[in-house]
Design a protein around this motif. Sequence first.
Motif, PDB file in Angstrom:
ATOM      1  N   MET A 149       0.854  -1.203   0.000  1.00  0.00           N
ATOM      2  CA  MET A 149       0.000   0.000   0.000  1.00  0.00           C
ATOM      3  C   MET A 149       0.886   1.249   0.000  1.00  0.00           C
ATOM      4  N   LEU A 150       0.611   2.178  -0.938  1.00  0.00           N
ATOM      5  CA  LEU A 150       1.409   3.403  -1.049  1.00  0.00           C
ATOM      6  C   LEU A 150       0.740   4.548  -0.312  1.00  0.00           C
ATOM      7  N   HIS A 151       1.540   5.411   0.270  1.00  0.00           N
ATOM      8  CA  HIS A 151       1.040   6.707   0.720  1.00  0.00           C
ATOM      9  C   HIS A 151       2.111   7.760   0.421  1.00  0.00           C
ATOM     10  N   ILE A 152       1.674   9.021   0.326  1.00  0.00           N
ATOM     11  CA  ILE A 152       2.540  10.110  -0.124  1.00  0.00           C
ATOM     12  C   ILE A 152       2.575  11.209   0.923  1.00  0.00           C
ATOM     13  N   GLU A 153       3.776  11.734   1.133  1.00  0.00           N
ATOM     14  CA  GLU A 153       3.945  12.950   1.923  1.00  0.00           C
ATOM     15  C   GLU A 153       4.394  14.072   0.990  1.00  0.00           C
ATOM     16  N   ASP A 154       3.848  15.257   1.201  1.00  0.00           N
ATOM     17  CA  ASP A 154       4.192  16.447   0.413  1.00  0.00           C
ATOM     18  C   ASP A 154       5.169  17.272   1.249  1.00  0.00           C
ATOM     19  N   LEU A 155       6.432  17.321   0.815  1.00  0.00           N
ATOM     20  CA  LEU A 155       7.490  17.950   1.598  1.00  0.00           C
ATOM     21  C   LEU A 155       7.872  19.306   1.011  1.00  0.00           C
ATOM     22  N   ALA A 156       8.205  20.249   1.872  1.00  0.00           N
ATOM     23  CA  ALA A 156       8.644  21.574   1.424  1.00  0.00           C
ATOM     24  C   ALA A 156      10.117  21.577   1.018  1.00  0.00           C
ATOM     25  N   THR A 157      10.905  20.688   1.609  1.00  0.00           N
ATOM     26  CA  THR A 157      12.334  20.606   1.296  1.00  0.00           C
ATOM     27  C   THR A 157      12.688  19.168   0.944  1.00  0.00           C
ATOM     28  N   ALA A 158      13.803  19.024   0.237  1.00  0.00           N
ATOM     29  CA  ALA A 158      14.219  17.699  -0.210  1.00  0.00           C
ATOM     30  C   ALA A 158      14.618  16.837   0.976  1.00  0.00           C
ATOM     31  N   PRO A 159      14.216  15.557   0.984  1.00  0.00           N
ATOM     32  CA  PRO A 159      14.652  14.669   2.060  1.00  0.00           C
ATOM     33  C   PRO A 159      16.155  14.422   1.982  1.00  0.00           C
ATOM     34  N   GLU A 160      16.741  14.052   3.079  1.00  0.00           N
ATOM     35  CA  GLU A 160      18.178  13.812   3.133  1.00  0.00           C
ATOM     36  C   GLU A 160      18.571  12.730   2.126  1.00  0.00           C
ATOM     37  N   GLY A 161      19.664  12.995   1.407  1.00  0.00           N
ATOM     38  CA  GLY A 161      20.147  12.021   0.429  1.00  0.00           C
ATOM     39  C   GLY A 161      19.500  12.125  -0.928  1.00  0.00           C
ATOM     40  N   PHE A 162      18.787  13.207  -1.221  1.00  0.00           N
ATOM     41  CA  PHE A 162      18.140  13.371  -2.520  1.00  0.00           C
ATOM     42  C   PHE A 162      19.184  13.650  -3.602  1.00  0.00           C
ATOM     43  N   LEU A 163      19.225  12.820  -4.634  1.00  0.00           N
ATOM     44  CA  LEU A 163      20.138  12.948  -5.783  1.00  0.00           C
ATOM     45  C   LEU A 163      21.579  13.236  -5.328  1.00  0.00           C
ATOM     46  N   PRO A 164      22.152  12.380  -4.509  1.00  0.00           N
ATOM     47  CA  PRO A 164      23.476  12.685  -3.934  1.00  0.00           C
ATOM     48  C   PRO A 164      24.619  12.685  -4.945  1.00  0.00           C
ATOM     49  N   ASP A 165      24.441  11.993  -6.070  1.00  0.00           N
ATOM     50  CA  ASP A 165      25.530  11.877  -7.046  1.00  0.00           C
ATOM     51  C   ASP A 165      25.401  12.838  -8.221  1.00  0.00           C
ATOM     52  N   GLU A 166      24.382  13.672  -8.205  1.00  0.00           N
ATOM     53  CA  GLU A 166      24.143  14.595  -9.318  1.00  0.00           C
ATOM     54  C   GLU A 166      24.711  15.981  -9.014  1.00  0.00           C
ATOM     55  N   PRO A 167      25.325  16.644  -9.998  1.00  0.00           N
ATOM     56  CA  PRO A 167      25.754  18.039  -9.789  1.00  0.00           C
ATOM     57  C   PRO A 167      24.582  18.926  -9.358  1.00  0.00           C
ATOM     58  N   GLU A 168      23.425  18.700  -9.976  1.00  0.00           N
ATOM     59  CA  GLU A 168      22.221  19.446  -9.612  1.00  0.00           C
ATOM     60  C   GLU A 168      21.376  18.572  -8.685  1.00  0.00           C
ATOM     61  N   GLY A 169      21.880  18.402  -7.466  1.00  0.00           N
ATOM     62  CA  GLY A 169      21.200  17.579  -6.476  1.00  0.00           C
ATOM     63  C   GLY A 169      20.481  18.424  -5.446  1.00  0.00           C
ATOM     64  N   ALA A 170      20.358  17.898  -4.240  1.00  0.00           N
ATOM     65  CA  ALA A 170      19.554  18.556  -3.200  1.00  0.00           C
ATOM     66  C   ALA A 170      20.017  19.977  -2.923  1.00  0.00           C
ATOM     67  N   GLU A 171      21.341  20.203  -2.872  1.00  0.00           N
ATOM     68  CA  GLU A 171      21.841  21.550  -2.566  1.00  0.00           C
ATOM     69  C   GLU A 171      21.428  22.547  -3.643  1.00  0.00           C
ATOM     70  N   PHE A 172      21.507  22.118  -4.907  1.00  0.00           N
ATOM     71  CA  PHE A 172      21.109  23.014  -5.996  1.00  0.00           C
ATOM     72  C   PHE A 172      19.612  23.292  -5.942  1.00  0.00           C
ATOM     73  N   TYR A 173      18.801  22.250  -5.765  1.00  0.00           N
ATOM     74  CA  TYR A 173      17.349  22.435  -5.722  1.00  0.00           C
ATOM     75  C   TYR A 173      16.974  23.397  -4.595  1.00  0.00           C
ATOM     76  N   GLN A 174      17.601  23.236  -3.438  1.00  0.00           N
ATOM     77  CA  GLN A 174      17.282  24.095  -2.300  1.00  0.00           C
ATOM     78  C   GLN A 174      17.722  25.534  -2.561  1.00  0.00           C
TER      79      GLN A 174
END
Length: 328
Positions: free
Chosen positions: A1-26
Amino acid sequence: MLHIEDLATAPEGFLPDEPEGAEFYQAFQTARLDDFSFGYFAVYRDSALVTVAPYFVMDFRLNTLLPNGWLKRSLSWIRFKLACIGHPTVDAGRIQGEVSQETLAAISTALAKKGSLLAYKGFAEDLPLRGFVAAKGLPVPVLSIGPDYYQAMKSDRRNLLKRKLKKAAALRYEECAGLPDHLVAKVHALYLNTWQKAELKFEKLTPEYFANTRSLSHYLLYFLDDELIGFTQLIGKGRHLVNRYIGLDYARSHEYGLYFAMFIRTVEFGIREGFEEIELGATSYEFKRILGARQIPTWNHYRHNNVLVNWMLGKLRGVLEPSESELR
């Protein structure tokens, strides 16, 4: 069963290997771009986080993707509240974790509460979505580089790049990790020059963007005497370097062939710093092909909450796809 949370900020570890990862999005979402709001859908199966999908919401005019002309003017009145999975300026759409028909259906249900027109921006054509219209997006030029990049190039192209770089030799060239405070306003002004000149205008950056992202960036700077007349913003991580933004003083840069020199210097920087690929940005494809870039196709997927309007989107698919002039 799936459920969804709507977050204002990226969860820890979001896109850690991408140049445009969590730090860029924030950094981007706190840059006071008033036309956008941002968030992240975190999808859980039972109590385990399985998918994170970034989204943004904006007012979207149907003619946004059209070249200047009568059709663009005639469709200017059609607008929707767009709720989009992806990022306004990151060319390739990225969802972290499981991308299945089940998780995307849950994400689309949550997305439909944010706007009337839903979209997934910059993804593959075969994204497992039901009821969406798939339209071609702008391809992303990606250049493979390495120590033998120039040696492997045909001599006529290598000589062409040497001539273009030589034309800019009268300019002072500097590389800078980050961006000094006193250059933020000037860099933003040069960026606005390129924004005004662009055929496709999606976002308009603020000075805060350049201030917020400077710790993630390297800048290639070009001075005529002591005045900055051009810049390139680069963001890199691991094997991948992204050419984020450029800015030019067009009144003075043409004489020095600065536009072309900027991309050649980007390639030189990438080789020297040990990157293996450079994402060059979805514009000016002809010169990027000369550099050796391959074109990675992208697709945008659309669905309107109104069934009739969604049917019309399928018929108007061509309006949503890039024009020939944008692909040059």
